[in-house]
Design an enzyme around this catalytic site. Structure first.
Site, PDB file in Angstrom:
ATOM      1  N   ASP A  90       0.852  -1.181   0.000  1.00 24.51           N
ATOM      2  CA  ASP A  90       0.000   0.000   0.000  1.00 24.51           C
ATOM      3  C   ASP A  90       0.893   1.238   0.000  1.00 24.51           C
ATOM      4  O   ASP A  90       1.756   1.364  -0.863  1.00 24.51           O
ATOM      5  CB  ASP A  90      -0.965  -0.061   1.192  1.00 24.51           C
ATOM      6  N   HIS A 272      -7.022  -6.432  -1.233  1.00 24.29           N
ATOM      7  CA  HIS A 272      -5.992  -5.424  -0.992  1.00 24.29           C
ATOM      8  C   HIS A 272      -5.048  -5.762   0.158  1.00 24.29           C
ATOM      9  O   HIS A 272      -3.859  -5.475   0.096  1.00 24.29           O
ATOM     10  CB  HIS A 272      -6.656  -4.074  -0.716  1.00 24.29           C
TER      11      HIS A 272
END
Length: 294
Positions: A90, A272
């Protein structure tokens, strides 16, 4: 800067730095740290600046990309390591992929999780997003105004973290979520594990982490010229095929910034929070990548 670091493995072994993203902690690498240490690596996983037990400097500019990459160089200095492999997830991915541009002599390889290496934009990114999204909600633009998202997320940390971990609401204004039931915890995180995040962000708030997002245009200015123009070391991009972040981080210009060996791996159906959701697969890919380095 003082960074709280989770350290494993023997000093003197090849160093691997694990850089987390938003809203995460070094704890997000709990499935990778012991496996990498057991495989013979010296693992350093910091709570990055603004997070957890690390320093939270005041001022938005304290969270620009030169400061974030310099923190990693400082970790290497602290353990006496000349070079390291950087693994970022991320927001940790831009830290990992910019580190070779600012410190080309201190990196062996890079692994970017969820966010691919991207070349410098043709214009300040926030300006581009404002034109592209117009009046439509985009969470990064919502994060830009100091104090607004900070207060909204901090009003009920438990609820905010539940929605973020489920990736609910990132495409909607916060007021749309007020009366919506909380999503269940994903099966890959236990209640006790989730509570670690709630406790940490209840203690620190969200301003430091949000200040990272408020430096996109500043980072664009700071990367106009860098000591190295491209990433020349072996680079891995690892992501889930169902990760919504891929919708606005295209990979078709990776070769504009990565001129060394490059490999891409997509885990079918994964989302994610990759290293927590698919730890065994992520560990296997990382160990294969690390084992292939010269």
């Amino acid at each position: 800067m003082t960074l709280k670091v989770t350290e494993a493995g023997e000093r003197g072994n090849p160093v691997v730095v694990l850089a987390h993203g938003f809203p995460e902690l070094a704890y997000s690498w709990r499935h990778q740290i012991p496996v990498l240490a057991e495989a013979g690596y010296h693992v350093l996983a910091p709570d990055q600046r603004g997070y957890g037990g690390s320093s939270r400097p005041e001022g938005i500019d304290a969270y620009n990309i030169t400061e974030l990459t310099a923190d990693i160089a400082g970790l290497l200095d602290d353990v006496g390591a000349e070079k390291a492999v950087l693994v970022g997830h991320d927001w940790g991915s831009p830290v990992a992929t910019n580190f070779p541009l600012f410190f080309p002599d201190r990196v062996r390889a890079v692994a970017a999780l969820s966010v691919p290496p991207v070349p410098r934009a043709p214009a300040p990114p926030v300006q581009i997003w404002r034109k592209f999204f117009g009046d439509n909600f985009f969470y990064i633009l919502y994060f830009q105004e100091p104090g607004v998202a900070d207060a909204a997320l901090g009003a009920n940390t438990y609820e905010s973290m539940r929605r973020m971990i489920a990736l609910e609401g990132f495409g909607e204004p916060p007021e749309n979520l007020v009366d919506r039931p909380l999503p269940p915890l994903p099966e890959w995180i236990s209640a006790a594990e989730f509570d670690r995040y709630v406790q940490a962000f209840t203690a620190t708030g969200f301003t430091g982490p949000l200040n990272w997002y408020r430096n996109f245009d500043r980072n664009w200015e700071l990367t106009e010229t860098t000591p190295a123009p491209t990433i020349t070391v072996p680079t891995l991009f690892l992501a889930g095929s169902a990760d919504p972040v891929l919708s606005f981080t295209p990979r078709d210009h990776v070769r504009d910034v990565v001129t060394g060996e490059y490999r891409e791996v997509l885990l079918d159906g994964a989302g994610h929070w990759l290293q927590q959701e698919r730890p065994d697969q992520v560990n296997a890919v990382l160990l294969e990548f690390l084992g292939g380095l010269k």
